[in-house]
Design a protein around this motif. Structure first.
Motif, PDB file in Angstrom:
ATOM      1  N   ASP A 173     -15.331 -10.253   7.049  1.00 49.88           N
ATOM      2  CA  ASP A 173     -14.541  -9.444   7.985  1.00 49.88           C
ATOM      3  C   ASP A 173     -13.061  -9.804   8.004  1.00 49.88           C
ATOM      4  O   ASP A 173     -12.314  -9.288   8.846  1.00 49.88           O
ATOM      5  N   LEU A 174     -12.618 -10.677   7.110  1.00 47.17           N
ATOM      6  CA  LEU A 174     -11.230 -11.152   7.170  1.00 47.17           C
ATOM      7  C   LEU A 174     -10.229 -10.004   7.092  1.00 47.17           C
ATOM      8  O   LEU A 174      -9.344  -9.872   7.951  1.00 47.17           O
ATOM      9  N   LEU A 175     -10.323  -9.164   6.088  1.00 55.98           N
ATOM     10  CA  LEU A 175      -9.341  -8.095   5.916  1.00 55.98           C
ATOM     11  C   LEU A 175      -9.405  -7.103   7.078  1.00 55.98           C
ATOM     12  O   LEU A 175      -8.366  -6.671   7.591  1.00 55.98           O
ATOM     13  N   GLU A 234      -6.797  -4.604  11.615  1.00 56.13           N
ATOM     14  CA  GLU A 234      -6.918  -4.122  12.994  1.00 56.13           C
ATOM     15  C   GLU A 234      -5.854  -4.746  13.889  1.00 56.13           C
ATOM     16  O   GLU A 234      -5.266  -4.061  14.743  1.00 56.13           O
ATOM     17  N   ALA A 235      -5.592  -6.025  13.710  1.00 56.64           N
ATOM     18  CA  ALA A 235      -4.578  -6.698  14.526  1.00 56.64           C
ATOM     19  C   ALA A 235      -3.197  -6.106  14.274  1.00 56.64           C
ATOM     20  O   ALA A 235      -2.431  -5.849  15.219  1.00 56.64           O
ATOM     21  N   LEU A 236      -2.847  -5.860  13.027  1.00 53.31           N
ATOM     22  CA  LEU A 236      -1.548  -5.283  12.708  1.00 53.31           C
ATOM     23  C   LEU A 236      -1.435  -3.852  13.243  1.00 53.31           C
ATOM     24  O   LEU A 236      -0.364  -3.428  13.702  1.00 53.31           O
ATOM     25  N   ASP A 237      -2.526  -3.107  13.204  1.00 51.65           N
ATOM     26  CA  ASP A 237      -2.523  -1.742  13.737  1.00 51.65           C
ATOM     27  C   ASP A 237      -2.338  -1.732  15.256  1.00 51.65           C
ATOM     28  O   ASP A 237      -1.622  -0.888  15.799  1.00 51.65           O
ATOM     29  N   GLU A 238      -2.977  -2.684  15.917  1.00 52.09           N
ATOM     30  CA  GLU A 238      -2.973  -2.703  17.382  1.00 52.09           C
ATOM     31  C   GLU A 238      -1.721  -3.344  17.965  1.00 52.09           C
ATOM     32  O   GLU A 238      -1.361  -3.055  19.110  1.00 52.09           O
ATOM     33  N   MET A 239      -1.042  -4.189  17.197  1.00 53.94           N
ATOM     34  CA  MET A 239       0.132  -4.922  17.697  1.00 53.94           C
ATOM     35  C   MET A 239       1.311  -4.667  16.770  1.00 53.94           C
ATOM     36  O   MET A 239       1.562  -5.432  15.838  1.00 53.94           O
ATOM     37  N   PRO A 240       2.057  -3.609  17.002  1.00 54.03           N
ATOM     38  CA  PRO A 240       3.139  -3.246  16.069  1.00 54.03           C
ATOM     39  C   PRO A 240       4.278  -4.255  16.020  1.00 54.03           C
ATOM     40  O   PRO A 240       5.121  -4.176  15.104  1.00 54.03           O
ATOM     41  N   ASP A 241       4.328  -5.190  16.965  1.00 53.08           N
ATOM     42  CA  ASP A 241       5.423  -6.167  16.965  1.00 53.08           C
ATOM     43  C   ASP A 241       5.152  -7.341  16.030  1.00 53.08           C
ATOM     44  O   ASP A 241       6.088  -8.052  15.637  1.00 53.08           O
ATOM     45  N   ILE A 242       3.885  -7.586  15.654  1.00 56.46           N
ATOM     46  CA  ILE A 242       3.601  -8.726  14.790  1.00 56.46           C
ATOM     47  C   ILE A 242       3.868  -8.362  13.338  1.00 56.46           C
ATOM     48  O   ILE A 242       3.760  -7.203  12.933  1.00 56.46           O
ATOM     49  N   HIS A 280      11.307 -12.776  11.610  1.00 61.75           N
ATOM     50  CA  HIS A 280      11.294 -11.325  11.718  1.00 61.75           C
ATOM     51  C   HIS A 280      10.274 -10.824  12.732  1.00 61.75           C
ATOM     52  O   HIS A 280      10.252  -9.625  13.040  1.00 61.75           O
ATOM     53  N   GLY A 281       9.412 -11.701  13.224  1.00 65.94           N
ATOM     54  CA  GLY A 281       8.435 -11.274  14.218  1.00 65.94           C
ATOM     55  C   GLY A 281       7.323 -12.281  14.382  1.00 65.94           C
ATOM     56  O   GLY A 281       7.149 -13.180  13.547  1.00 65.94           O
ATOM     57  N   PRO A 282       6.513 -12.141  15.442  1.00 65.29           N
ATOM     58  CA  PRO A 282       5.406 -13.072  15.695  1.00 65.29           C
ATOM     59  C   PRO A 282       4.256 -12.883  14.721  1.00 65.29           C
ATOM     60  O   PRO A 282       4.139 -11.850  14.051  1.00 65.29           O
ATOM     61  N   PHE A 283       3.400 -13.909  14.641  1.00 67.37           N
ATOM     62  CA  PHE A 283       2.156 -13.853  13.884  1.00 67.37           C
ATOM     63  C   PHE A 283       0.986 -13.737  14.871  1.00 67.37           C
ATOM     64  O   PHE A 283       1.128 -14.018  16.063  1.00 67.37           O
ATOM     65  N   HIS A 284      -0.160 -13.354  14.346  1.00 68.55           N
ATOM     66  CA  HIS A 284      -1.390 -13.332  15.154  1.00 68.55           C
ATOM     67  C   HIS A 284      -2.498 -14.032  14.392  1.00 68.55           C
ATOM     68  O   HIS A 284      -2.676 -13.801  13.191  1.00 68.55           O
ATOM     69  N   GLN A 285      -3.246 -14.876  15.099  1.00 68.11           N
ATOM     70  CA  GLN A 285      -4.381 -15.554  14.510  1.00 68.11           C
ATOM     71  C   GLN A 285      -5.678 -14.973  15.067  1.00 68.11           C
ATOM     72  O   GLN A 285      -5.926 -15.036  16.274  1.00 68.11           O
ATOM     73  N   VAL A 286      -6.487 -14.389  14.206  1.00 69.82           N
ATOM     74  CA  VAL A 286      -7.819 -13.940  14.610  1.00 69.82           C
ATOM     75  C   VAL A 286      -8.628 -15.190  14.966  1.00 69.82           C
ATOM     76  O   VAL A 286      -8.725 -16.113  14.141  1.00 69.82           O
ATOM     77  N   PRO A 287      -9.180 -15.268  16.184  1.00 71.11           N
ATOM     78  CA  PRO A 287      -9.840 -16.507  16.628  1.00 71.11           C
ATOM     79  C   PRO A 287     -11.242 -16.694  16.044  1.00 71.11           C
ATOM     80  O   PRO A 287     -12.224 -16.850  16.770  1.00 71.11           O
TER      81      PRO A 287
END
Length: 296
Positions: free
Chosen positions: A101-103, A108-116, A195-202
């Motif tokens: 499920d990595l990709l 999904e995270a990039l789609d849901e959070m346009p600032d990251i 250029h912007g924040p990162f997100h880590q899938v937990p």
């Protein structure tokens, strides 16, 4: 040419026959399927070309490129970016493993959070035979809304392998390409953080394989950098460190930061450099005492 996929996965490889098939299996069995896989073979002399051609013949998502001569791992990483067509981009290593499920979770995270600008998952480590041997706690502040804090965290805190996250291609192409000096990959990630924040899938979905053949295990700094680009093997460690520092200075200058944030980043970099110099002086000052203790 088919319609562009949403995600491009770039896999640079050199003499990767030991682990390549397992990495390709893990990528091609992802639950997210709207991606292309661009393989750039850096003039491998083992069974890598045969493996790549076999997989490319079986899956139309694969594009196989072969370099006529060894251009080094750094330039080869840039080749796959040049050919990418997706809105998002991810580098993949030929020797790593990937949860199914990595990709999907990263897209999904990039789609849901346009600032990251980058999404990745928690990391584990795998042994030579694919067995999970450990996991890492992600303690970096790369999700901070404050660019200097993200930069400071990456500068001062070990850990994380965000280089292999899913990145917005438009942002990746705004920053400097992958270089070949000391810690070039870390510098690239640090520039992205400006250029912007990162997100880590937990969830642990990425597994870095530990084995003697990893570039990081090549020995001295010039030896490691020679794998990134052959000409680096004759250059001094001091120069390779200096280019890393100069790369960070340029990254801060180019980034879309306010004057105050830019100055704060420069201050963090200056403090880090002063701290490193202080540690080095302390090591030198302590050396005679250590030698004396050994002789007594």
């Amino acid at each position: 040419m088919t319609a562009a996929p949403r995600l491009s996965v770039g896999l640079p490889v050199y003499n990767g026959e030991n682990y390549l098939a397992k990495a390709l299996d893990a990528l091609l069995s992802q639950t997210y399927t709207d991606f292309e896989l661009i393989i750039s073979d850096n003039a491998s002399t083992d069974g890598t070309p045969e493996i790549c051609r076999k997989y490319a013949a079986a899956d139309s998502r694969i594009r196989y490129l072969r370099q006529e001569v060894n251009i080094g791992a750094g330039p080869n990483h840039n080749v796959v970016v040049q050919y990418a067509r997706g809105e998002y981009f991810k580098w993949a290593a030929h020797d790593d493993l990937y949860g199914a499920d990595l990709l999907r979770r990263c897209v999904e995270a990039l789609d849901e959070m346009p600032d990251i600008v980058l999404a990745h998952a928690y990391m584990g480590t795998a042994g030579e035979h694919g067995e999970v041997i450990g996991t890492y706690d992600y303690t970096l502040a790369t999700d901070s809304p404050y660019a200097p804090e993200r930069f400071r965290s990456l500068l001062l805190t070990e850990g994380g392998d965000d280089f292999y996250g899913v990145i917005r291609t438009s942002v990746l192409r705004r920053i400097a390409p992958h270089a070949s000096y000391h810690n070039a990959g870390r510098k690239l990630v640090m520039e992205l953080s400006l250029h912007g924040p990162f997100h880590q899938v937990p969830e642990v979905l990425y597994f870095r394989r530990e084995h003697p053949g990893r570039i990081e295990n090549s020995g001295s700094v010039p030896s490691v950098c020679a794998k990134l680009e052959p000409r680096r093997g004759t250059q001094s460690t001091a120069r390779l460190y200096a280019e890393f520092l100069a790369g960070l200075v340029r990254a801060i200058y180019r980034a879309p930061l306010s004057v105050a944030d830019r100055l704060t980043c420069y201050r963090h970099l200056t403090q880090w450099l002063a701290c490193r110099a202080g540690v080095r002086r302390a090591d030198v000052a302590g050396a005679p005492a250590v030698l004396q203790n050994q002789e007594s």
